[in-house]
Design an enzyme around this catalytic site. Structure first.
Site, PDB file in Angstrom:
ATOM      1  CG  ASP A 259      49.837  40.445  46.330  1.00  0.00           C
ATOM      2  OD1 ASP A 259      50.022  40.538  45.188  1.00  0.00           O
ATOM      3  OD2 ASP A 259      49.519  39.362  46.878  1.00  0.00           O
ATOM      4  CD  GLU A 264      42.295  40.709  44.995  1.00  0.00           C
ATOM      5  OE1 GLU A 264      42.006  39.841  44.621  1.00  0.00           O
ATOM      6  OE2 GLU A 264      42.847  41.246  46.052  1.00  0.00           O
ATOM      7  CG  HIS A 283      45.763  38.197  45.132  1.00  0.00           C
ATOM      8  ND1 HIS A 283      44.231  38.088  45.795  1.00  0.00           N
ATOM      9  CD2 HIS A 283      46.063  37.424  46.020  1.00  0.00           C
ATOM     10  CE1 HIS A 283      43.945  37.325  46.649  1.00  0.00           C
ATOM     11  NE2 HIS A 283      44.953  37.110  46.993  1.00  0.00           N
ATOM     12  CB  ALA A 286      49.493  31.726  46.759  1.00  0.00           C
TER      13      ALA A 286
END
Length: 537
Positions: A259, A264, A283, A286
């Protein structure tokens, strides 16, 4: 009527945050969730508090422009995008919401593991392509398998709990958790090498530090079982991506679910994005409605509590010291935190869980600074490995929860400095010792580390250090310097200490670039070198 407490929300987040802030008669809130960096520097002067997520970079320039700024709130756990040191120098509180994302991130890690074990993304793509490839996607059960959890903080514990519900055997490694505390979680505590050797599946839940960068590298992967499945929903860089690609290509690693990435977003042609045995997500750890609303509500409630009552919650840079002592103790607390980071990484390098931290506050400092310095040192030590922010308020509770003993010693007389702090981290039958003090040079306070284990040294507790222990023979410094120079790594300073009875020396190389595990291994392989490691302060 008093002037309102003005709050700026600078990132997209659940509207619940603005709703709760507007419900307070004390607070006035503006939402500018697409504000540019330049406009933020201009606008921030009018606000008492700033609320962000991960998009906005709260730089020193922003902080210095915030003439009224008293509080920076992070709707989430990480504060990497906030210059906490600059905020602390200005006396600005930085608060976060450390528990809001834990369940969501843990669930995502387990979803990744299940998707990886059963080839769900690949099978779904095959079905969309009009195929029916039942034999191609034969998977693996989780029940009865051994899950290795690296890092047993908030998220790692939730993963372990849920995995036990799936009837998995859970083993874990964590340098700040006692075996008894792990047993209460239903987890067998092992060292890192044992975890690599025994686990069928490995999941990572640590922060990215000098100790964890490249932790899952070529050596660790080689020690793992053939066909092991690896999950990283923590931080990019903990898994060495090049080493992982190589292990996948050779067939030693059965698959990986990621993830997070070193860069990034990763480039479109990144081999892990295209590998048939890799599951990738952007990502999303959350990213659930529940978590986003929870963290937005929590940070809004914290800001309201501060605006209405001066109440402080989840501050990552608050030191519980009487106001009249803060200025005098501030450099000592900063030194103690850095020493905690140093001794924690030295002990972690031994691969053993730390059982006890002893904090000695010596000389003139003993009368006023014992408790505060102990808490600050504990923050530094715990922060080297935990997946949640640690501060002076919660550090003692976290230590107690993990079975880490903390001893405070205040000694007024019979010491070799007017004031000093000394830390001893004990791990089984081994221990590491660090002493530090403050010099006053040219009217300025200059923190120094003056002893590491048996070695008298004098170095600044800042930056990245390559720590080398070697037999005291001519030419060692030249050889290490050559290895650094061959990789274009500049040396800012070098400090050497000698323990004459043993004939062993220590060298602290302060360098200005990352030192990878391959270079550390090359240094350690020199015939005169006993061991080498990198410490990030």
């Amino acid at each position: 009527m008093p002037e309102p407490f003005r709050v700026l929300i600078a990132d997209p987040m659940s509207p619940r945050a603005a709703e709760l802030l507007r419900a307070s008669p004390r607070v006035a809130v503006d939402v500018r969730d697409d504000i540019t960096a330049a406009d933020l520097v201009t606008a921030i002067a009018d606000y008492d508090a700033l609320i962000v997520r991960s998009r906005t970079q709260v730089t020193r320039e922003v902080i210095d422009a915030g003439a009224r700024l008293k509080l920076i709130g992070r709707a989430g756990i990480g504060v990497d995008n906030i210059d906490v040191a600059a905020a602390s120098r200005r006396g600005i509180l930085v608060e976060n919401t450390p528990g809001g994302n834990a369940v969501t991130t843990a669930e995502h890690a387990l979803c990744l593991l299940m998707a990886l074990a059963r080839h769900i993304p690949q099978a779904a793509a095959s079905m969309r392509a009009g195929k029916w490839e039942k034999k191609r996607f034969n998977g693996r059960e989780l029940c009865g398998k051994t899950l290795g959890v690296i890092g047993l903080g908030n998220i790692g514990r939730i993963v372990a709990d849920r995995a036990r519900g799936l009837h998995m055997t859970v083993i874990g490694c964590d340098p700040f958790l006692s075996a008894d505390a792990a047993a209460r979680l239903g987890v067998e505590l092992v060292d890192f090498d044992t975890l690599c050797a025994r686990a069928d599946f490995v999941t990572v839940h640590t922060p990215l530090t000098a100790a964890t960068r490249g932790l899952i590298g070529a050596e660790a992967l080689a020690r793992m079982k053939p066909g092991v499945l690896i999950v990283n929903a923590a931080r990019g860089g903990i898994v060495d991506e090049a080493a992982l690609v190589d292990a996948l290509e050779r067939g030693h690693v059965g698959g990986a679910a990621l993830d997070v990435f070193e860069t990034e977003p990763p480039p479109p042609d990144h081999p892990l994005r295209r590998h048939e045995r890799v599951v990738c997500t952007p990502h999303l750890g959350a990213s659930t409605d529940e978590a986003q609303e929870k963290v937005a509500a929590e940070i809004a409630e914290q800001v309201v509590a501060f605006a209405e009552r001066g109440e402080v919650r989840n501050a990552v840079n608050m030191t519980p010291v009487p106001v009249e002592l803060r200025e005098a103790l501030a450099p000592w607390l900063d030194l103690a935190r850095q020493m905690g980071r140093l001794v924690g990484q030295l002990a972690h390098g031994d691969g053993r869980a730390i059982d006890e931290l002893t904090v000695e506050v010596l000389g003139e400092l003993a009368d006023t600074g014992a408790k505060a310095c102990a808490n600050a040192a504990l923050v530094g030590l715990l922060g080297t490995f935990l997946d949640v922010p640690v501060n002076e308020v919660n550090a003692p509770l976290i230590a107690a929860e993990r079975g880490l003993g903390v001893r405070e010693v205040a000694q007024r007389k019979g010491v070799d400095y007017a004031a000093a702090v000394a830390l001893t981290a004990r791990a089984g039958d081994r221990q590491h010792y660090v002493k530090g003090t403050l010099y006053h040079i040219g009217g300025k306070v200059a923190p120094r580390i003056v002893q590491i284990d048996d070695f008298l040294v004098e170095t600044k507790p800042r930056g990245r250090l390559l720590v080398v222990r070697n037999h005291d023979r001519p030419g060692v410094i030249g050889k290490v310097g050559t290895l650094l120079g061959d990789r274009s790594i500049n040396v800012n300073s070098l400090h050497v200490g000698l323990h004459r009875p043993s004939g062993v020396a220590i060298a602290l190389w302060n360098v200005d670039a990352s030192v990878d595990r391959e270079l550390v291994a090359a240094v350690a392989a020199l015939p005169e070198v006993i061991d080498a490691m990198v410490v990030d302060l």
